[in-house]
Design an enzyme around this catalytic site. Structure first.
Site, PDB file in Angstrom:
ATOM      1  N   THR A 165       0.835  -1.198   0.000  1.00  0.00           N
ATOM      2  CA  THR A 165       0.000   0.000   0.000  1.00  0.00           C
ATOM      3  C   THR A 165       0.876   1.257   0.000  1.00  0.00           C
ATOM      4  OG1 THR A 165      -1.541  -1.252   1.311  1.00  0.00           O
ATOM      5  CG2 THR A 165      -1.866   1.121   1.280  1.00  0.00           C
ATOM      6  N   ASP A 207      -9.628  -8.334   2.669  1.00  0.00           N
ATOM      7  CA  ASP A 207     -10.196  -7.309   3.563  1.00  0.00           C
ATOM      8  C   ASP A 207     -11.665  -7.592   3.885  1.00  0.00           C
ATOM      9  OD1 ASP A 207      -8.056  -5.759   4.307  1.00  0.00           O
ATOM     10  OD2 ASP A 207      -8.234  -4.350   2.656  1.00  0.00           O
ATOM     11  N   SER A 237      -8.980  -0.010   5.703  1.00  0.00           N
ATOM     12  CA  SER A 237      -8.572   0.920   6.775  1.00  0.00           C
ATOM     13  C   SER A 237      -7.910   2.165   6.202  1.00  0.00           C
ATOM     14  CB  SER A 237      -7.580   0.232   7.717  1.00  0.00           C
ATOM     15  OG  SER A 237      -8.186  -0.857   8.340  1.00  0.00           O
ATOM     16  N   GLY A 257      -0.154   0.250   6.012  1.00  0.00           N
ATOM     17  CA  GLY A 257       0.071  -0.586   7.199  1.00  0.00           C
ATOM     18  C   GLY A 257      -1.152  -1.355   7.665  1.00  0.00           C
TER      19      GLY A 257
HETATM   20  O1  DON Z   1      -7.267  -1.313   2.691  1.00  0.00           O
HETATM   21  C1  DON Z   1      -6.733  -1.808   3.658  1.00  0.00           C
HETATM   22  O2  DON Z   1      -7.030  -1.576   4.816  1.00  0.00           O
HETATM   23  C2  DON Z   1      -5.573  -2.770   3.417  1.00  0.00           C
HETATM   24  N1  DON Z   1      -5.738  -3.362   2.112  1.00  0.00           N
HETATM   25  C3  DON Z   1      -4.276  -2.015   3.533  1.00  0.00           C
HETATM   26  C4  DON Z   1      -3.093  -2.927   3.431  1.00  0.00           C
HETATM   27  C5  DON Z   1      -1.820  -2.248   3.732  1.00  0.00           C
HETATM   28  O3  DON Z   1      -1.738  -1.110   4.090  1.00  0.00           O
HETATM   29  C6  DON Z   1      -0.612  -3.106   3.598  1.00  0.00           C
HETATM   30  N2  DON Z   1       0.560  -2.329   3.681  1.00  0.00           N
HETATM   31  N3  DON Z   1       1.550  -2.610   4.161  1.00  0.00           N
END
Ligand code: DON
Length: 355
Positions: A165, A207, A237, A257
């Site tokens: 992300t 998710d 998130s 994260g």
């Molecule tokens: O949208 C979300 O909450 C997750 N897909 C975010 C994943 C994420 O930030 C992974 N990064 N290290």
């Protein structure tokens, strides 16, 4: 020789690459079955490139980048060695020489695998000369034994390229702001690429709750509102956030994260607004995380005093220490100077830049 120098003095580079000197070179080539032609010489251009820069303790090291490996190797070796108390081993002691040799073994292995003319191959210079990469190379270095060269696990600089992300913010001079988070969920998403299209497919389905109350890869639980249904989007998130004060731009902030995106963004905002930290302090400051279940406060390793942790335990908290929490980036309007301040997170490899 004297005439050659005179031609260079008179005509600059052309005094060498063209005219009489060039002709003499080509004659010598012909005589000795060489390959260089007048056109080769005429077309040659010196290219001005940026140097590479690193730090060894308080000293800034500025050296030559690709196509030389010199600067990169030098900075890499210093990056590895600055983590040892070299002086305490003694100059040219066996322990000093052992670490020196092991550092060089790693540096030259990386050189062989990843360095070349940056006009032809992708040389990830910033990663190669980073402390993070030195740490990776140092995993091959042991106090009391040499790792055979052929058994060395050569550090791969491309494993540090973003695979996760990403959050970025942009603000223009009029205070028009964007805060963007985009996600492929976990590292390399579904780990499947679209042939010929050059991109990866995400694993965002994670998710969703695959069953009410199930935890996903981030151990976060959700119930029926987040069950998979046709056409429905999963519960993210992501928290790209713009903050205004008295109707004017104040801050753009967000993070990567997983579930820690929310807690990291929140603590950064609190650090700035409540605790008056500078933006960089606010982002670098140690963070905690709680996501209801598991019922634990996750704290960043080595950052919190034992006293604070003991007092939290006394109140009934369970504490779990973890590595770095997420990556925040933000831009803040500095009310004193009227400037826009950008700050990356020391935990990862973000950047701030302005024009
Ligand atoms: O949208 C979300 O909450 C997750 N897909 C975010 C994943 C994420 O930030 C992974 N990064 N290290």
């Amino acid at each position: 020789m004297y005439s050659t120098l005179k031609r260079i003095a008179r005509h600059g580079a052309k005094g060498f690459y063209e005219g009489k000197t060039a002709e003499l070179i080509v004659q010598a080539m012909k005589k000795n079955n060489g390959l260089i032609t007048l056109a080769d010489l005429r077309d040659y251009r010196a290219i001005e490139r940026s140097p590479v820069r690193g730090f060894f303790h308080d000293y800034e090291i500025i050296s030559m980048g690709p196509p030389s490996s010199g600067g990169i190797c030098l900075i890499q070796a210093l990056n590895i060695l600055k983590n040892y108390d070299l002086k305490s081993f003694g100059w040219n002691s066996s322990q000093y020489l052992h670490f020196l040799a092991e550092a060089l073994k790693n540096v030259y292995a990386v050189r062989a695998h990843y360095l070349g003319d940056a006009d032809f191959v992708n040389v990830p210079i910033d990663t190669l000369i980073s402390d993070k990469f030195a740490q990776k190379m140092s995993e091959n270095i042991h106090f009391d034994r040499a790792v055979p060269a052929t058994e060395l696990s050569v550090a791969n600089p491309f494993q540090f390229e973003g695979n996760h992300t990403t959050h970025y913010n942009i603000v223009d001079k009029n205070g028009m702001a964007v805060a963007v988070t985009y996600t492929i969920n976990s590292g390399y998403g579904s780990k499947a690429a679209v042939d010929g299209a050059g991109f990866l497919l995400n694993n965002e389905m994670d998710d969703f709750a695959i069953k009410s109350g199930n935890a996903n890869i981030y151990k976060i639980v959700s119930f029926s509102p987040n069950l998979i249904e046709p056409g429905k989007r999963m519960l993210s998130s992501m928290s790209p956030t713009i903050i205004r004060k008295n109707g004017k731009f104040f801050m753009a902030v967000g993070a990567m994260g997983g579930p820690k995106i929310i807690t990291s963004t929140l603590q950064t905002i609190l650090n700035v607004i409540v605790f008056d930290m500078s933006l960089q302090e606010a982002i670098n400051a140690p963070r905690i995380h709680h996501q209801w279940l598991p019922d634990k406060i996750y704290v960043e390793k080595m950052f919190f005093s034992l006293d604070v942790l003991d007092k939290l335990r006394a109140k009934g908290h369970t504490i779990e220490t973890m590595g770095y929490h997420s990556e925040v980036t933000a831009i803040l309007f500095d009310k004193e100077t009227g400037e826009l301040i950008g700050a990356p997170d020391f935990r990862w490899n973000g950047k701030a830049s302005g024009f």
